[in-house]
Motif scaffolding. Sequence first.
Motif, PDB file in Angstrom:
ATOM      1  N   LEU A  34       0.689  -1.102   0.061  1.00 37.51           N
ATOM      2  CA  LEU A  34      -0.206   0.357   0.065  1.00 37.51           C
ATOM      3  C   LEU A  34       0.602   0.838   0.187  1.00 37.51           C
ATOM      4  CD1 LEU A  34      -3.161  -0.664   2.077  1.00 37.51           C
ATOM      5  CD2 LEU A  34      -2.858  -0.911   0.232  1.00 37.51           C
ATOM      6  N   THR A  35       1.940   1.035   0.494  1.00 37.10           N
ATOM      7  CA  THR A  35       2.856   2.047   0.709  1.00 37.10           C
ATOM      8  C   THR A  35       3.390   2.532  -0.631  1.00 37.10           C
ATOM      9  OG1 THR A  35       3.621   2.069   3.390  1.00 37.10           O
ATOM     10  CG2 THR A  35       4.878   3.606   2.299  1.00 37.10           C
ATOM     11  N   GLU A  36       3.465   0.857  -1.383  1.00 39.47           N
ATOM     12  CA  GLU A  36       4.270   1.200  -2.760  1.00 39.47           C
ATOM     13  C   GLU A  36       3.425   2.666  -3.883  1.00 39.47           C
ATOM     14  OE1 GLU A  36       5.930  -1.801  -5.438  1.00 39.47           O
ATOM     15  OE2 GLU A  36       6.987  -1.278  -3.880  1.00 39.47           O
ATOM     16  N   GLU A  37       2.107   1.557  -3.293  1.00 44.65           N
ATOM     17  CA  GLU A  37       0.946   2.308  -4.413  1.00 44.65           C
ATOM     18  C   GLU A  37       1.142   3.857  -3.864  1.00 44.65           C
ATOM     19  OE1 GLU A  37      -3.383   0.771  -5.850  1.00 44.65           O
ATOM     20  OE2 GLU A  37      -1.404  -1.305  -4.866  1.00 44.65           O
ATOM     21  N   HIS A  38       0.615   4.088  -2.910  1.00 45.77           N
ATOM     22  CA  HIS A  38       0.087   5.382  -2.119  1.00 45.77           C
ATOM     23  C   HIS A  38       0.600   6.324  -1.548  1.00 45.77           C
ATOM     24  CE1 HIS A  38      -4.047   3.448  -4.217  1.00 45.77           C
ATOM     25  NE2 HIS A  38      -3.616   2.012  -2.668  1.00 45.77           N
ATOM     26  N   GLY A  39       2.012   5.251  -0.969  1.00 49.42           N
ATOM     27  CA  GLY A  39       2.453   6.881  -0.234  1.00 49.42           C
ATOM     28  C   GLY A  39       2.530   6.207   0.914  1.00 49.42           C
ATOM     29  N   GLU A  40       1.026   5.737   1.147  1.00 49.25           N
ATOM     30  CA  GLU A  40       0.929   5.815   2.954  1.00 49.25           C
ATOM     31  C   GLU A  40       0.235   4.144   2.860  1.00 49.25           C
ATOM     32  OE1 GLU A  40      -0.320   8.866   4.991  1.00 49.25           O
ATOM     33  OE2 GLU A  40      -2.236   8.938   3.131  1.00 49.25           O
ATOM     34  N   ALA A  41      -0.234   3.300   3.933  1.00 50.08           N
ATOM     35  CA  ALA A  41      -0.741   2.569   3.735  1.00 50.08           C
ATOM     36  C   ALA A  41      -1.752   2.918   5.105  1.00 50.08           C
ATOM     37  CB  ALA A  41      -0.873   1.760   4.604  1.00 50.08           C
ATOM     38  N   ARG A  42      -2.849   3.207   4.403  1.00 52.12           N
ATOM     39  CA  ARG A  42      -3.836   3.865   5.709  1.00 52.12           C
ATOM     40  C   ARG A  42      -5.251   2.714   6.004  1.00 52.12           C
ATOM     41  NH1 ARG A  42      -8.128   7.059   2.820  1.00 52.12           N
ATOM     42  NH2 ARG A  42      -8.061   5.717   1.890  1.00 52.12           N
ATOM     43  N   LEU A  43      -5.268   2.480   7.526  1.00 49.35           N
ATOM     44  CA  LEU A  43      -6.773   2.143   8.294  1.00 49.35           C
ATOM     45  C   LEU A  43      -7.287   1.009   7.630  1.00 49.35           C
ATOM     46  CD1 LEU A  43      -6.483   2.538  12.121  1.00 49.35           C
ATOM     47  CD2 LEU A  43      -5.827   1.002  10.845  1.00 49.35           C
ATOM     48  N   VAL A  44      -7.933   2.136   6.626  1.00 49.12           N
ATOM     49  CA  VAL A  44      -9.307   1.845   5.672  1.00 49.12           C
ATOM     50  C   VAL A  44      -8.933   1.004   5.071  1.00 49.12           C
ATOM     51  CG1 VAL A  44      -9.541   3.698   4.538  1.00 49.12           C
ATOM     52  CG2 VAL A  44     -11.369   2.532   5.394  1.00 49.12           C
ATOM     53  N   ARG A  66       3.857  -2.353  19.298  1.00 51.02           N
ATOM     54  CA  ARG A  66       4.616  -2.486  19.712  1.00 51.02           C
ATOM     55  C   ARG A  66       5.643  -3.553  19.764  1.00 51.02           C
ATOM     56  NH1 ARG A  66      -0.715  -4.209  20.949  1.00 51.02           N
ATOM     57  NH2 ARG A  66      -0.517  -6.653  20.977  1.00 51.02           N
ATOM     58  N   GLU A  67       5.692  -4.264  18.490  1.00 50.09           N
ATOM     59  CA  GLU A  67       6.604  -5.655  18.284  1.00 50.09           C
ATOM     60  C   GLU A  67       7.309  -4.366  18.026  1.00 50.09           C
ATOM     61  OE1 GLU A  67       6.632  -8.683  18.523  1.00 50.09           O
ATOM     62  OE2 GLU A  67       4.780  -9.101  19.295  1.00 50.09           O
ATOM     63  N   GLY A  68       7.736  -3.247  17.249  1.00 43.90           N
ATOM     64  CA  GLY A  68       8.665  -2.555  16.503  1.00 43.90           C
ATOM     65  C   GLY A  68       8.496  -2.323  14.713  1.00 43.90           C
ATOM     66  N   LEU A  69       7.433  -3.221  14.202  1.00 46.97           N
ATOM     67  CA  LEU A  69       7.077  -3.417  13.166  1.00 46.97           C
ATOM     68  C   LEU A  69       7.141  -2.233  12.016  1.00 46.97           C
ATOM     69  CD1 LEU A  69       6.557  -6.853  13.496  1.00 46.97           C
ATOM     70  CD2 LEU A  69       8.736  -6.421  12.602  1.00 46.97           C
ATOM     71  N   ALA A  70       5.952  -1.216  13.228  1.00 49.17           N
ATOM     72  CA  ALA A  70       5.166  -0.121  12.068  1.00 49.17           C
ATOM     73  C   ALA A  70       5.360   1.028  13.524  1.00 49.17           C
ATOM     74  CB  ALA A  70       3.798  -0.895  12.159  1.00 49.17           C
ATOM     75  N   THR A  71       5.555   2.359  12.519  1.00 45.08           N
ATOM     76  CA  THR A  71       4.719   3.930  13.477  1.00 45.08           C
ATOM     77  C   THR A  71       3.459   4.035  12.851  1.00 45.08           C
ATOM     78  OG1 THR A  71       6.019   4.793  11.515  1.00 45.08           O
ATOM     79  CG2 THR A  71       7.474   3.771  13.825  1.00 45.08           C
ATOM     80  N   SER A  72       2.826   4.932  13.283  1.00 42.93           N
ATOM     81  CA  SER A  72       1.486   5.540  12.910  1.00 42.93           C
ATOM     82  C   SER A  72       1.449   6.858  13.548  1.00 42.93           C
ATOM     83  CB  SER A  72       0.287   5.034  13.109  1.00 42.93           C
ATOM     84  OG  SER A  72      -0.472   4.783  14.305  1.00 42.93           O
ATOM     85  N   ARG A  73       0.945   7.692  12.584  1.00 42.62           N
ATOM     86  CA  ARG A  73       0.737   9.392  13.355  1.00 42.62           C
ATOM     87  C   ARG A  73      -0.650  10.223  13.090  1.00 42.62           C
ATOM     88  NH1 ARG A  73       6.041  10.623  10.032  1.00 42.62           N
ATOM     89  NH2 ARG A  73       4.503  10.945   8.313  1.00 42.62           N
ATOM     90  N   PRO A  74      -0.583  10.737  14.000  1.00 36.45           N
ATOM     91  CA  PRO A  74      -2.627  11.150  13.631  1.00 36.45           C
ATOM     92  C   PRO A  74      -3.224  11.487  12.067  1.00 36.45           C
ATOM     93  CG  PRO A  74      -1.524  11.399  15.803  1.00 36.45           C
ATOM     94  CD  PRO A  74      -0.725  11.147  14.416  1.00 36.45           C
ATOM     95  N   TYR A  75      -4.233  11.400  11.716  1.00 33.04           N
ATOM     96  CA  TYR A  75      -3.760  11.630  10.319  1.00 33.04           C
ATOM     97  C   TYR A  75      -3.383  11.442   9.432  1.00 33.04           C
ATOM     98  CZ  TYR A  75      -7.055  14.550  13.770  1.00 33.04           C
ATOM     99  OH  TYR A  75      -8.001  14.823  15.003  1.00 33.04           O
ATOM    100  N   ARG A  76      -2.560  10.224   9.425  1.00 35.26           N
ATOM    101  CA  ARG A  76      -1.716   9.288   8.628  1.00 35.26           C
ATOM    102  C   ARG A  76      -2.012   8.051   8.475  1.00 35.26           C
ATOM    103  NH1 ARG A  76       2.739  12.729   5.880  1.00 35.26           N
ATOM    104  NH2 ARG A  76       2.390  10.478   4.820  1.00 35.26           N
ATOM    105  N   GLY A  77      -0.978   7.870   8.080  1.00 30.16           N
ATOM    106  CA  GLY A  77      -1.389   6.385   7.426  1.00 30.16           C
ATOM    107  C   GLY A  77      -0.698   5.884   8.239  1.00 30.16           C
ATOM    108  N   VAL A  78       0.571   4.429   8.233  1.00 23.59           N
ATOM    109  CA  VAL A  78       0.813   3.201   9.136  1.00 23.59           C
ATOM    110  C   VAL A  78       2.138   3.340   8.328  1.00 23.59           C
ATOM    111  CG1 VAL A  78       0.819   0.841  10.245  1.00 23.59           C
ATOM    112  CG2 VAL A  78      -1.237   2.153  10.084  1.00 23.59           C
ATOM    113  N   PHE A  79       3.235   3.147   8.328  1.00 22.84           N
ATOM    114  CA  PHE A  79       4.086   2.972   7.521  1.00 22.84           C
ATOM    115  C   PHE A  79       4.961   2.073   8.675  1.00 22.84           C
ATOM    116  CE2 PHE A  79       2.646   7.534   7.557  1.00 22.84           C
ATOM    117  CZ  PHE A  79       2.779   7.939   6.178  1.00 22.84           C
TER     118      PHE A  79
END
Length: 138
Positions: A34-44, A66-79
Amino acid sequence: MSDGTDNQADRFSKARSERASALLEDYTELIADLTEEHGEARLVDIARAMGIAHPTAAKAVSRLKREGLATSRPYRGVFLTEAGEAMAEKARIRHALVFDLLLAVGVPKEAAELDAEGIEHHVSDETLAAFEAFLKKG
């Protein structure tokens, strides 16, 4: 003398652990796509792609964080973190190798894709090496 229940318990424990790892691998692979395709991965988008409810996706992302595999910011996607990207890449490689082997032995493409999705998470590194050697011979 053991009645075999210790070995059975170990196998069941290993299987549960592998299922949990498989889920993490699937999520990291999807987030990378999703990140490759859209620049970010949104929860939806994660929820839609996995065929799950938004709260289920949020719970999974919390676990990835928690596992240290991803981060996210409010109103942004998951990275993905560096570790998450490494997990996603390893999953992609495993999937491609299993898929290629299934095709090489005559499994129809659609079935190979579906089967590779499950097998990739449970095959050992030794077996993957054997798959790769077999494919190089062919």
